[in-house]
Design a protein around this motif. Structure first.
Motif, PDB file in Angstrom:
ATOM      1  N   ASP A 290      43.909  37.453  36.449  1.00 39.43           N
ATOM      2  CA  ASP A 290      42.555  37.734  35.965  1.00 39.43           C
ATOM      3  C   ASP A 290      41.677  38.309  37.067  1.00 39.43           C
ATOM      4  O   ASP A 290      41.667  37.803  38.193  1.00 39.43           O
ATOM      5  CB  ASP A 290      41.906  36.450  35.428  1.00 39.43           C
ATOM      6  CG  ASP A 290      42.556  35.996  34.136  1.00 39.43           C
ATOM      7  OD1 ASP A 290      42.902  36.864  33.317  1.00 39.43           O
ATOM      8  OD2 ASP A 290      42.726  34.775  33.954  1.00 39.43           O
ATOM      9  N   PHE A 291      40.921  39.342  36.700  1.00 36.05           N
ATOM     10  CA  PHE A 291      39.989  39.957  37.636  1.00 36.05           C
ATOM     11  C   PHE A 291      38.612  39.337  37.374  1.00 36.05           C
ATOM     12  O   PHE A 291      38.119  39.366  36.243  1.00 36.05           O
ATOM     13  CB  PHE A 291      39.953  41.472  37.416  1.00 36.05           C
ATOM     14  CG  PHE A 291      39.198  42.203  38.481  1.00 36.05           C
ATOM     15  CD1 PHE A 291      39.811  42.548  39.671  1.00 36.05           C
ATOM     16  CD2 PHE A 291      37.869  42.554  38.294  1.00 36.05           C
ATOM     17  CE1 PHE A 291      39.114  43.224  40.672  1.00 36.05           C
ATOM     18  CE2 PHE A 291      37.163  43.227  39.275  1.00 36.05           C
ATOM     19  CZ  PHE A 291      37.788  43.565  40.471  1.00 36.05           C
ATOM     20  N   LEU A 292      38.022  38.773  38.411  1.00 36.64           N
ATOM     21  CA  LEU A 292      36.781  38.005  38.213  1.00 36.64           C
ATOM     22  C   LEU A 292      35.546  38.901  38.115  1.00 36.64           C
ATOM     23  O   LEU A 292      35.311  39.746  38.979  1.00 36.64           O
ATOM     24  CB  LEU A 292      36.617  37.001  39.356  1.00 36.64           C
ATOM     25  CG  LEU A 292      37.707  35.935  39.427  1.00 36.64           C
ATOM     26  CD1 LEU A 292      37.570  35.110  40.709  1.00 36.64           C
ATOM     27  CD2 LEU A 292      37.667  35.041  38.204  1.00 36.64           C
ATOM     28  N   SER A 293      34.770  38.655  37.064  1.00 34.03           N
ATOM     29  CA  SER A 293      33.549  39.442  36.852  1.00 34.03           C
ATOM     30  C   SER A 293      32.353  38.732  37.491  1.00 34.03           C
ATOM     31  O   SER A 293      32.392  37.520  37.715  1.00 34.03           O
ATOM     32  CB  SER A 293      33.314  39.613  35.357  1.00 34.03           C
ATOM     33  OG  SER A 293      33.203  38.347  34.749  1.00 34.03           O
ATOM     34  N   PRO A 294      31.275  39.481  37.754  1.00 33.26           N
ATOM     35  CA  PRO A 294      30.083  38.854  38.342  1.00 33.26           C
ATOM     36  C   PRO A 294      29.244  38.136  37.283  1.00 33.26           C
ATOM     37  O   PRO A 294      29.244  38.533  36.115  1.00 33.26           O
ATOM     38  CB  PRO A 294      29.321  40.053  38.910  1.00 33.26           C
ATOM     39  CG  PRO A 294      29.745  41.217  38.079  1.00 33.26           C
ATOM     40  CD  PRO A 294      31.137  40.934  37.602  1.00 33.26           C
TER      41      PRO A 294
END
Lengths: 101, 279
Positions: free
Chosen positions: B208-212
């Motif tokens: 998973d790519f972490l969003s702000p």
């Protein structure tokens, strides 16, 4: 052969597993109740792993395997205690990470 | 002597003041948060934060842009519109429950109801509307409620989020409660929402790519590839909690509504872009 002695011996031998099971059941009941109340104390910091162990403990108890049930309940209790510690620790610690505090 | 006493009493009162009251105001929090993310991602225009991971990862953005030709939520939005316009058994529609007939109002939700002393989310308002008109409430996390919410969000596209924390101690307490939830570590993995979305956005956590955090609520309800359907923000909250092995709370619980209140306030001024797609 001494018949009365033999009868007492057999009776004792047969009652040992039953007594052991009764002890394990009591042990399970006690630990499970403690795990349950500690899990409640965690409030909205409960862990899913505690819930899983509690369910596993209950399932084992229902199938009559009280040794395994007690073992699972002990694991649940340990996890629940850690989650309560986390809740208490975070009451103030969250501020250290917050923007705007 | 009297002056010294006054000073001592004032000092004592200041020390006794709860830290929550002594903390920053919501607006100060928001400004600091915006500044934090600007410094973390100096090349990302502020309005781009509403696109989450697509603002930070070029590969993901390309995939997203190609999906936008035929967004997977289109049918759900059309279905939501139909449900929104279909009269209840009593002849009224959802429009009767909302300001401006429910059109173009998404940016004002959630709000704090100073009479009921609680945070009202859009989904809560939808179900309360149903109940007030003699209908059964919908399930909270997906399905019809997500479709109706998606349609309503679509009518607010581009409007700046406008959440208010009124001058009311209960409203401020709800905001603070949401803030505390956001920054508190929970679950066996000992993660807070902020661990991922404030401290580590732009990084990978497993696949998973972490969003702000900034802009996150503006794209909900969201169609996730993982779900294969639309879901509400509270469905996502529950999923995040579950991921860190924390027992999820019920959708629309007071805790999750306060969390939504805090999180959405942080995105004030950014445009509504929901519904949207995410992996």
């Amino acid at each position: 052969m001494n018949k009365p002695l033999l009868t007492i011996g057999i009776s004792l031998a047969l009652s040992v597993p039953l007594a052991a099971q009764a002890g394990a059941k009591e042990d399970f009941n006690e630990v499970y109740a403690k795990a349950q109340s500690t899990h409640q104390d965690a409030g909205n910091f409960q862990w899913t792993t505690t819930t899983d162990r509690m369910k596993a403990a209950k399932t084992s108890a229902e199938s009559g395997d009280y040794d395994k049930a007690a073992s699972m309940a002990r694991q649940a209790l340990k996890l629940a205690q850690e989650s309560v510690a986390q809740r208490k620790q975070q009451q103030e610690a969250w501020r250290n990470a917050a923007i705007g505090n | 002597m009297l002056k010294a006493k006054v000073i001592l009493v004032a000092l004592g009162a200041a020390l006794a003041m709860p830290q929550a009251l002594a903390g920053a105001t919501p607006e100060e929090d928001r400004k600091e948060t915006v500044e934090y993310f600007k410094q973390m991602f100096p090349d990302v225009p502020l309005e781009e934060f509403v696109n989450g991971q697509y603002a930070l990862n070029e590969d993901r953005r390309k995939q997203w842009e190609s999906m936008q030709d035929f967004p997977p939520y289109e049918f759900a939005v059309a279905e939501g519109k139909e449900m929104f316009e279909t009269p209840f058994a009593n002849g009224k529609t959802y429009a009767s429950c909302f300001e401006n007939g429910g059109i173009g109002i998404r940016q004002n939700y959630p709000y704090f109801d100073t009479e009921k002393k609680e945070v009202i989310t859009l989904e809560l308002a939808i179900n309360r509307c149903r109940e007030a008109n003699g209908e059964e409430p919908l399930r909270w996390k997906k399905g019809a409620i997500a479709s109706i919410s998606a349609y309503m969000a679509s009518t607010s596209e581009g409007k700046p989020i406008n959440i208010e924390v009124p001058d009311d101690p209960d409203a401020l307490a709800a905001y603070q409660d949401g803030k505390e939830f956001y920054y508190s570590r929970r679950g066996q993995l000992n993660f807070s929402c902020a661990s991922c979305h404030v401290q580590n956005p732009g990084k990978w956590i497993r696949a998973d790519f972490l969003s702000p955090a900034l802009g996150q609520p503006s794209n909900f309800p969201v169609h996730r590839s993982k779900w294969g359907e639309l879901g509400t923000l509270h469905r996502r909250f529950a999923g995040c909690n579950n991921n860190v092995r924390a027992e999820p709370l019920p959708a629309q619980s007071e805790e999750y509504r306060n969390l939504e209140y805090f999180l959405t306030y942080m995105s004030n001024g950014l445009p509504v872009v929901g519904p949207a797609t995410r992996p």
